[in-house]
Design a protein around this motif. Structure first.
Motif: not given
Length: 502
Positions: A96-97, A141, A144-146, A149-150, A181
């Motif tokens: 993801n980074s 990516p 939901h917890g992100y 962001r991505y 996910s």
């Protein structure tokens, strides 16, 4: 301990091999929703371990168990070199980074494809050809917890990776996919007929599915019956484990569902249909059952789930909405336990492996579908540290034992101890303190000062394990730089509560 033969009721048992399914070439033909085909099955090989088994040992473990497909979470060159010449089909991952960079720079995408794909499929990485079939762009990516962001970078990254493959003349051999996910789609009523994608993802999903359809790539998704069992009080353990003779069926518009897998799968089918993609191939990137770290997370339940899932796939019955059309490919999650996986969703996240962290089979399982009595083959030549453990010294004043154990667990993996239902959660004081001390001691490679704890620690050569709680001995570090554990306030509070309650 001997295990009785496992039988999955109402599932057609066959003698077909799915994990060793022979493909005529490194790149099998891709067609949409092929009727009555058998799903190809592989495993996930993760990278979140503090002391990973050497890559060449893991590759031999795969070959010893006739596993011919593996999905990686990254593109570690040591792992890819180990896979060279193995004839194992590979999914490589983009972290993801990197999504933001790949989204904005075609040059970066071309460089990534050259360094992580071209050099290996051509044999330039050394040791032979790596059979790379897919590039998975991002590591879930859309989770939901992100917090989204991505999401803005996924489509651009996918397009640039595809352009890079075309330039490298690999677009006909390597497909681009995106891991979706398990929480990217849902049903407000719990019924498949009401399935839909999260509203914040609708536009992105349409763009992604349009791309996948254009390039004849499958939709990659994680399916988690275990998470559904935890979250939905209407779902029973029997329903989750394919115990169709005891589970109460769920009726949805005259379609009967007898297990969680079919229920979740058809929820996805409806979600795909609702935005105009009813026929796209589905590829399950992660599915499994944890063996520790939560209630119902046991080796027995894991074995039942995986065995019955394989039988269900072998039967080729499909689901109510896609009869005789099983998913294109399925990757069991996971090959090995990983002690550095994030535990925001629960300590069980570190215990998905069908093998322990050191490559030892957790239960009998026939991955080839030939006999439920066949035993998995363990990893060979695993090098361990000395047979020593760190325990609490009962002759000392243990007034400060609790904060010392708390410090230990903030810097080591105590997931089996901290979680209700964990294999070590029934330890009483001060045995639970000893477990925490030993986790820290092994995490730090049994270094001389890692069993001090203000003079409370004691090194012993007598194994303090108490069934079912294993006080482990760490394997020798394979040379990969360790990533430090973060101190998690939630875990600290849980541990203080745990120690005070016993």
């Amino acid at each position: 301990m001997a295990q009785t033969p496992l039988r999955c009721p109402l599932l057609l048992l066959t003698t077909l091999s799915i994990l060793s399914f022979p493909f005529p070439s490194p790149y099998p033909s891709r067609v949409s929703v092929s009727s009555a085909s058998t799903a190809a099955v592989g495993v996930n090989w993760g990278s979140n371990a503090s002391h990973p088994i050497p890559a060449h040992t893991v590759v031999q473990l795969l070959k010893s168990n006739a596993i011919t497909k593996v999905k990686l979470s990254d593109s570690n060159p040591t792992v890819l070199r180990a896979l060279a010449g193995s004839n194992i089909n590979v999914v490589v991952g983009v972290p993801n980074s990197m999504l933001e960079t790949l989204n904005s720079s075609l040059k970066a995408a071309e460089s990534w494809v050259h360094d992580n794909v071209t050099r290996y499929v051509s044999g330039g990485g050394g040791g032979g050809v790596v059979r790379i079939e897919y590039i998975a762009v991002g590591d879930a990516p859309f989770l939901h917890g992100y917090g989204g962001r991505y999401v803005p970078f996924v489509i651009g990254a996918v397009i640039n990776i595809q352009k890079a493959l075309i330039k490298a003349n690999l677009a006909d051999e390597v497909r681009v996919i995106v891991p979706c996910s398990y929480d990217a789609f849902l049903s407000d009523s719990g019924l498949p007929s009401k399935g839909h994608f999260r509203p914040d993802l609708n536009r992105t999903m349409i763009e992604l599915l349009t791309f996948l359809t254009k390039h004849d790539s499958p939709f990659l998704v994680s399916i988690s019956p275990f998470n559904l069992l935890q979250q939905d009080k209407n779902i029973t353990l029997s329903f989750s484990l394919f115990r169709e003779t005891t589970a109460k069926p769920i009726n949805d518009t005259h379609r009967l569902y007898t297990n969680s897998f079919d229920l979740i799968y058809d929820t996805l089918v409806i979600a795909l249909t609702s935005i105009g993609f009813p026929k796209i191939d589905i590829m399950i990137g992660e599915i499994g059952w944890p063996t520790d770290g939560a209630v119902y997370a046991t080796p027995s339940n894991s074995r039942t789930f995986v065995r019955c899932l394989l039988d269900h796939l072998l039967s080729k019955t499909g689901t109510p909405l896609r009869p005789h059309q099983p998913p294109k490919e399925v990757y069991i999650h996971s090959l090995l336990d990983e002690d550095q996986r994030g535990i925001a969703y629960g300590s069980f996240e570190r215990h998905w492996g069908i093998f322990t962290f050191d490559g030892q089979a957790k239960y009998q399982l026939d991955l080839a579908g030939l006999s439920s009595q066949k035993t998995l083959v363990n990893a060979e030549n695993v090098e361990y540290l000395s047979a020593r453990w760190c325990v609490v010294d009962n002759s000392k004043d243990l007034t400060n034992a609790t904060p010392s154990a708390l410090d230990a667990c903030s810097l080591a993996d105590c997931s089996t101890l901290l979680s209700p239902g964990g294999s070590c959660s029934n330890l009483t004081w001060p045995a639970n303190v000893s477990y925490a001390f030993n986790c820290y001691y092994q995490q730090h490679d049994q270094s001389g000062d890692s069993c001090n704890f203000g003079g409370l620690g004691l090194i012993t050569t007598v194994d303090p394990s108490v069934n079912p709680c294993r006080f482990f001995v760490q394997i020798r570090n394979s040379g990969i730089v360790l990533q430090g554990y973060s101190i998690v306030l939630f875990s600290a509070l849980v541990f203080v509560s745990f120690l005070n309650s016993v």
